[in-house]
Design a protein around this motif. Sequence first.
Motif, PDB file in Angstrom:
ATOM      1  N   VAL A  74       0.868  -1.179   0.000  1.00 17.87           N
ATOM      2  CA  VAL A  74       0.000   0.000   0.000  1.00 17.87           C
ATOM      3  C   VAL A  74       0.904   1.228   0.000  1.00 17.87           C
ATOM      4  O   VAL A  74       1.685   1.425   0.928  1.00 17.87           O
ATOM      5  CB  VAL A  74      -0.928   0.028   1.229  1.00 17.87           C
ATOM      6  N   ALA A  75       0.797   2.039  -1.055  1.00 22.93           N
ATOM      7  CA  ALA A  75       1.683   3.192  -1.198  1.00 22.93           C
ATOM      8  C   ALA A  75       0.876   4.482  -1.261  1.00 22.93           C
ATOM      9  O   ALA A  75      -0.129   4.565  -1.976  1.00 22.93           O
ATOM     10  CB  ALA A  75       2.532   3.056  -2.456  1.00 22.93           C
ATOM     11  N   ASN A  76       1.324   5.482  -0.514  1.00 20.12           N
ATOM     12  CA  ASN A  76       0.765   6.829  -0.604  1.00 20.12           C
ATOM     13  C   ASN A  76       1.577   7.609  -1.632  1.00 20.12           C
ATOM     14  O   ASN A  76       2.784   7.792  -1.479  1.00 20.12           O
ATOM     15  CB  ASN A  76       0.829   7.519   0.761  1.00 20.12           C
ATOM     16  N   LEU A  77       0.914   8.068  -2.702  1.00 16.40           N
ATOM     17  CA  LEU A  77       1.572   8.865  -3.729  1.00 16.40           C
ATOM     18  C   LEU A  77       0.854  10.204  -3.868  1.00 16.40           C
ATOM     19  O   LEU A  77      -0.305  10.334  -3.477  1.00 16.40           O
ATOM     20  CB  LEU A  77       1.564   8.132  -5.077  1.00 16.40           C
ATOM     21  N   VAL A  78       1.551  11.168  -4.446  1.00 20.28           N
ATOM     22  CA  VAL A  78       1.012  12.519  -4.618  1.00 20.28           C
ATOM     23  C   VAL A  78       1.021  12.844  -6.105  1.00 20.28           C
ATOM     24  O   VAL A  78       2.062  12.791  -6.760  1.00 20.28           O
ATOM     25  CB  VAL A  78       1.841  13.549  -3.823  1.00 20.28           C
TER      26      VAL A  78
END
Length: 257
Positions: free
Chosen positions: A166-170
Amino acid sequence: MPRKGKKNPDRPLVIENDQVVSLYFDARGVQSTMFRHDPYALALGYTRTMMGFLLLRPSPSRVSMIGLGGGSLAKYCYRHLPDTTITAVEINPDVIALRDRFHVPRDDGRFTVVCVDGAQYVAVPNHRPDVLLVDGFNADGLPARLGSSRFYEACRRRLSDEGVLVANLVTDEPDFHRYLRSLWEVFAGAVALAPSEGSEHNVTVFAWKGAGGLPAFTAMLDRAHALQARYAVNLHATAKRIEYGKRFNWSRYGQTG
């Protein structure tokens, strides 16, 4: 190492008022926020969306996370997943030094905070988490080494056979599409996107191993209903966000979604 006479851009700054305690690296954006009245709650919407891994792996034995920040996800998992072993990886010792201020639990038999580069951590062969959360931002955004194909390949190798990344990207980062392309290629298209709650630019990416794949929308809603009494997050909303993310146009990468 910062030049002599220059401020360290990654030295954390804590700003607080009567309601919240927040962690910053600069004035551009908050890294983490804690409610004073409920330190274990997930105050920022993107962290609630990242907990959507429960729709894919509702009972993980091991959770690892790259990026401690104010410990929001670490604290939440520690409280709500009592049978799960949790490792939080943080490269910045100044951030770890704030753990008491943000009510991060002490290390014990199932919770550990380690000070190491996340890219080095996933390269160690004996890590086999069922869930790996990647939220390792610094003052300049996501370090390139935490969005490279080599990093995602190491993550995939280290995940358990049915593991989930699970990755948080912007989205307004210049390398956002490169990160997505790398994830798609490394996980052979086993990737789903969800626009993160409460944020115009944050996107949560779920990528998985194994043959199970992404549950059908109705199955995710059923699972959210079954889990709602245990978790103080709106998993129904996250299921809808994942379903909405299926509209993402992967063809721009020469792939079909």
